[in-house]
Design a protein around this motif. Sequence first.
Motif, PDB file in Angstrom:
ATOM      1  N   ALA A  40       0.827  -1.207   0.000  1.00 19.91           N
ATOM      2  CA  ALA A  40       0.000   0.000   0.000  1.00 19.91           C
ATOM      3  C   ALA A  40       0.862   1.258   0.000  1.00 19.91           C
ATOM      4  CB  ALA A  40      -0.936  -0.012   1.200  1.00 19.91           C
ATOM      5  N   VAL A  41       1.933   1.262   0.774  1.00 17.02           N
ATOM      6  CA  VAL A  41       2.821   2.424   0.829  1.00 17.02           C
ATOM      7  C   VAL A  41       3.505   2.630  -0.514  1.00 17.02           C
ATOM      8  CG1 VAL A  41       4.981   3.263   1.843  1.00 17.02           C
ATOM      9  CG2 VAL A  41       3.180   2.376   3.316  1.00 17.02           C
ATOM     10  N   VAL A  42       3.978   1.558  -1.120  1.00 13.10           N
ATOM     11  CA  VAL A  42       4.659   1.679  -2.422  1.00 13.10           C
ATOM     12  C   VAL A  42       3.690   2.173  -3.487  1.00 13.10           C
ATOM     13  CG1 VAL A  42       5.761   0.338  -4.264  1.00 13.10           C
ATOM     14  CG2 VAL A  42       6.445  -0.010  -1.890  1.00 13.10           C
ATOM     15  N   ILE A  43       2.482   1.649  -3.498  1.00  9.31           N
ATOM     16  CA  ILE A  43       1.489   2.097  -4.485  1.00  9.31           C
ATOM     17  C   ILE A  43       1.144   3.564  -4.264  1.00  9.31           C
ATOM     18  CG2 ILE A  43      -0.926   1.832  -5.185  1.00  9.31           C
ATOM     19  CD1 ILE A  43      -0.553  -1.173  -4.911  1.00  9.31           C
ATOM     20  N   ALA A  44       0.979   3.966  -3.017  1.00  9.58           N
ATOM     21  CA  ALA A  44       0.665   5.368  -2.725  1.00  9.58           C
ATOM     22  C   ALA A  44       1.811   6.288  -3.138  1.00  9.58           C
ATOM     23  CB  ALA A  44       0.359   5.537  -1.246  1.00  9.58           C
ATOM     24  N   LYS A  45       3.030   5.840  -2.929  1.00  8.86           N
ATOM     25  CA  LYS A  45       4.199   6.674  -3.247  1.00  8.86           C
ATOM     26  C   LYS A  45       4.362   6.852  -4.749  1.00  8.86           C
ATOM     27  CE  LYS A  45       9.129   7.034  -2.267  1.00  8.86           C
ATOM     28  NZ  LYS A  45      10.266   6.432  -1.574  1.00  8.86           N
ATOM     29  N   TYR A  46       4.137   5.801  -5.510  1.00 11.37           N
ATOM     30  CA  TYR A  46       4.367   5.859  -6.951  1.00 11.37           C
ATOM     31  C   TYR A  46       3.080   5.916  -7.752  1.00 11.37           C
ATOM     32  CZ  TYR A  46       9.129   4.693  -5.716  1.00 11.37           C
ATOM     33  OH  TYR A  46      10.397   4.731  -5.166  1.00 11.37           O
ATOM     34  N   ASN A  47       1.980   6.347  -7.123  1.00 10.37           N
ATOM     35  CA  ASN A  47       0.692   6.375  -7.800  1.00 10.37           C
ATOM     36  C   ASN A  47       0.694   7.312  -9.005  1.00 10.37           C
ATOM     37  OD1 ASN A  47      -1.923   5.608  -8.201  1.00 10.37           O
ATOM     38  ND2 ASN A  47      -2.789   7.092  -6.767  1.00 10.37           N
ATOM     39  N   ALA A  48       1.304   8.452  -8.880  1.00 12.03           N
ATOM     40  CA  ALA A  48       1.340   9.416  -9.990  1.00 12.03           C
ATOM     41  C   ALA A  48       2.099   8.842 -11.173  1.00 12.03           C
ATOM     42  CB  ALA A  48       1.972  10.718  -9.524  1.00 12.03           C
ATOM     43  N   ARG A  49       3.186   8.167 -10.912  1.00 10.66           N
ATOM     44  CA  ARG A  49       3.962   7.573 -12.005  1.00 10.66           C
ATOM     45  C   ARG A  49       3.228   6.394 -12.628  1.00 10.66           C
ATOM     46  NH1 ARG A  49       9.934   7.516  -9.270  1.00 10.66           N
ATOM     47  NH2 ARG A  49      10.105   9.758  -9.001  1.00 10.66           N
ATOM     48  N   LEU A  50       2.486   5.650 -11.824  1.00 11.66           N
ATOM     49  CA  LEU A  50       1.748   4.505 -12.344  1.00 11.66           C
ATOM     50  C   LEU A  50       0.581   4.980 -13.233  1.00 11.66           C
ATOM     51  CD1 LEU A  50       1.606   2.213  -9.197  1.00 11.66           C
ATOM     52  CD2 LEU A  50       2.958   1.848 -11.246  1.00 11.66           C
ATOM     53  N   ASN A  51       0.021   6.137 -12.926  1.00  9.86           N
ATOM     54  CA  ASN A  51      -1.095   6.640 -13.740  1.00  9.86           C
ATOM     55  C   ASN A  51      -0.651   6.991 -15.153  1.00  9.86           C
ATOM     56  OD1 ASN A  51      -3.023   6.390 -11.766  1.00  9.86           O
ATOM     57  ND2 ASN A  51      -2.746   8.468 -10.974  1.00  9.86           N
ATOM     58  N   GLY A  52       0.620   7.351 -15.318  1.00  9.94           N
ATOM     59  CA  GLY A  52       1.129   7.750 -16.633  1.00  9.94           C
ATOM     60  C   GLY A  52       1.413   6.561 -17.530  1.00  9.94           C
ATOM     61  N   LEU A  53       1.391   5.357 -17.016  1.00  9.97           N
ATOM     62  CA  LEU A  53       1.717   4.183 -17.835  1.00  9.97           C
ATOM     63  C   LEU A  53       0.598   3.817 -18.774  1.00  9.97           C
ATOM     64  CD1 LEU A  53       3.501   1.911 -15.211  1.00  9.97           C
ATOM     65  CD2 LEU A  53       4.544   3.294 -16.992  1.00  9.97           C
TER      66      LEU A  53
END
Length: 53
Positions: A40-53
Motif C-alpha cells: 500500500a505504501v509503495v502504491i501510494a508513493k508511486y501512484n502518480a507515475r503509475l497513472n502515466g503508464l
Amino acid sequence: MQKGLQEAARRPDRGDVSITTVIIWVAAVTGAVLVAGTIAVVIAKYNARLNGL
C-alpha cells in the motif's frame, strides 16, 4: 460433577489450542499485515507515475 472430573482426568487432551499454534498464527497474521502495508505504501508513493503508464 464427579463424573465430569473423572472423565477429564481420564482424557486430559480436550483439544485445547497450544501456545505454539497461537504464536504461529500471530506471526502469520503479522507478516501478512506487514506485506499488505508495504504494498500500500509503495502504491501510494508511486501512484502518480503509475497513472502515466
